[in-house]
Design an enzyme around this catalytic site. Sequence first.
Site, PDB file in Angstrom:
ATOM      1  CB  ALA A   1      -8.716  18.661  16.600  1.00 21.06           C
TER       2      ALA A   1
ATOM      3  CD  GLU B   1     -11.044  26.580  22.320  1.00 18.90           C
ATOM      4  OE1 GLU B   1     -11.300  26.868  21.134  1.00 18.90           O
ATOM      5  OE2 GLU B   1     -10.697  25.446  22.682  1.00 18.90           O
TER       6      GLU B   1
ATOM      7  CB  ALA C   1      -8.043  10.229  -4.310  1.00 18.53           C
TER       8      ALA C   1
ATOM      9  CG  ASP D   1      -3.604  15.792  -1.986  1.00 17.25           C
ATOM     10  OD1 ASP D   1      -2.691  16.501  -2.422  1.00 17.25           O
ATOM     11  OD2 ASP D   1      -3.420  14.879  -1.161  1.00 17.25           O
TER      12      ASP D   1
ATOM     13  CG  HIS E   1      -3.433  28.021  16.420  1.00 13.09           C
ATOM     14  ND1 HIS E   1      -2.766  28.352  17.580  1.00 13.09           N
ATOM     15  CD2 HIS E   1      -4.596  27.430  16.819  1.00 13.09           C
ATOM     16  CE1 HIS E   1      -3.491  27.977  18.622  1.00 13.09           C
ATOM     17  NE2 HIS E   1      -4.602  27.422  18.192  1.00 13.09           N
TER      18      HIS E   1
ATOM     19  NE  ARG F   1      -7.856  29.841  16.949  1.00 17.41           N
ATOM     20  CZ  ARG F   1      -8.177  28.564  16.736  1.00 17.41           C
ATOM     21  NH1 ARG F   1      -8.312  28.116  15.509  1.00 17.41           N
ATOM     22  NH2 ARG F   1      -8.374  27.752  17.743  1.00 17.41           N
TER      23      ARG F   1
ATOM     24  CG  HIS G   1      -4.905  26.122  13.127  1.00 17.74           C
ATOM     25  ND1 HIS G   1      -4.459  24.890  13.574  1.00 17.74           N
ATOM     26  CD2 HIS G   1      -6.093  26.343  13.760  1.00 17.74           C
ATOM     27  CE1 HIS G   1      -5.328  24.396  14.437  1.00 17.74           C
ATOM     28  NE2 HIS G   1      -6.333  25.241  14.567  1.00 17.74           N
TER      29      HIS G   1
ATOM     30  NE  ARG H   1     -10.969  26.845  12.508  1.00 18.23           N
ATOM     31  CZ  ARG H   1     -10.566  26.302  13.667  1.00 18.23           C
ATOM     32  NH1 ARG H   1     -11.455  25.866  14.539  1.00 18.23           N
ATOM     33  NH2 ARG H   1      -9.291  26.189  13.945  1.00 18.23           N
TER      34      ARG H   1
END
Length: 524
Positions: free
Chosen positions: A44, A112, A152, A205, A226, A272, A329, A364
């Site tokens: 990140a 941002e 896992a 997963d 993104h 975005r 993203h 987001r």
Amino acid sequence: MTYDDVLIVGSGVAALQLAAFLNKNVNVRILTKSKVRNANSYLAQGGIAAAIGKQDHPSKHFMDTLKAGRFHNNVESVRKIVNEAPTLIREIFAKSSVFDMDSNGEMLLGMEGAHSEKRIVHSGGDATGKNVVEYLIDQLKDNVKIEEDVYAYELIVKENRCIGVKTKKPNGEIHVYYGNNTVLATGGCGQLYTYTSNAETVTGDGIAMAYLAGAEIADMEFNQFHPTLLSINGETKGLVSEAVRGEGGILVTEDGTPIMEEVHPLKDLAPRHVVSQKIYEYISKGKKIYLDIDSIPNFTARFPSITEICEENGVDLSKGKIPVVPGSHFLMGGIKTDLIGRTTVDGLFAIGEASCTGLHGANRLASNSLLEGLYQGKKLSEWINQAMMKPLSVEPIKIPNHINTKQANLPEKSILQHKMMEHVGIVRNKELLKEQVNWLTQFKVNEITELDEYSIDDIERIFMVMVAELITVAALKRTESRGGHYRSDYPKEDDRNWLHQTITHIHKGEEEKSHEQIQTIFTA
């Protein structure tokens, strides 16, 4: 038999924050499919959002989050997390020198996209994730054990209670870990797409395991692309942080024409999904898009990680242009949880990007992801620390001797990624989505009941197809455009019919509508 109080699958910020805050008398084991530092959190570049500026307030952060999420957010989740954000950041600041500071010794705040104030704290310019992960690793106590290269693949559920997880080593050896609390912190599923900023391990997963265990899965159609991944000869080479546009970078065509001027009031700092769709519009017509950085002073000092990625890939920054494409993203949906990560299966928790708390809504807000991980990790630790844990009465399950003896009929990863990008990517429609559903269902992954005899590679691809199907079906069902989900055949938002979550539950086999109307809560 291996038994722990808390089993954590994954090693990003959410996982490490949880482990760091758990009491010393709580036995904790972290299982990670690769290395502890090979996670999205570590990559990140962007920072962490928190209303700590003199002109800022959590109420502004709250509204920015709702606007970016197109009011599909769980309002209570948003309110609690943004209100807690300043405390979470100041706790880290008080213990370390992780965050960048100004000349007065105050935390340096950046801007941002879709934020109304400068409220993004960074570390090392554009190495926030890496530095925060290192800080959290240093906070771990002796009660935390980390096991790397452990894949896992199956949650053990008895009477609707999760009591552990099955894992495989690279050689196919199976081991079962039992725990009072099993926490999935496995991230999203960015690797389902050709172009992505995600670590190669992020293949969905945890979401697939939770789905197979009977947990509810929510909002899988909401995928954030993104806008700016470094693009070299049709391949993505890394992320070019939104902070670059926050510092004045603008998106232009090859001849230098700005592309966001008449698109949105915030222009290059629009949400975005708006920016990604506009770039995609140009790229689909065969045009190249660049991020013009000429107006940013001392770019190489301000963005050392991006500079390094560009130089490694032959981009001459002295020319002031970085070639970019949009790519997968962040997943706004995931395993449905409450704020601290409780799923619909007792004893099973999900935190970080693998979970869906409703914070992000349909899209987001930049730099809210590491914030959510820090919040959930801390709050779940408080709940576990206060819980009266009684050792489970566990009857060990049998481990098969035969390993890696079956082969599944599955597509190659690159083919799946290409088809998801083309059919369930930035712009979607009914015909493309139906075509993708038909293609995915031929592999019949939902009919595979025993995974023990498949290789790790096969299991990973089974999960990728399964999660791809969850995304595609949800995208086909939602006949509107909202946030990260854009339908060219339904280009407008439809609050009347679609302001609710899309829930999938394996035992019911069909979509359910949540009765919680987010807009009603918001206006109240």
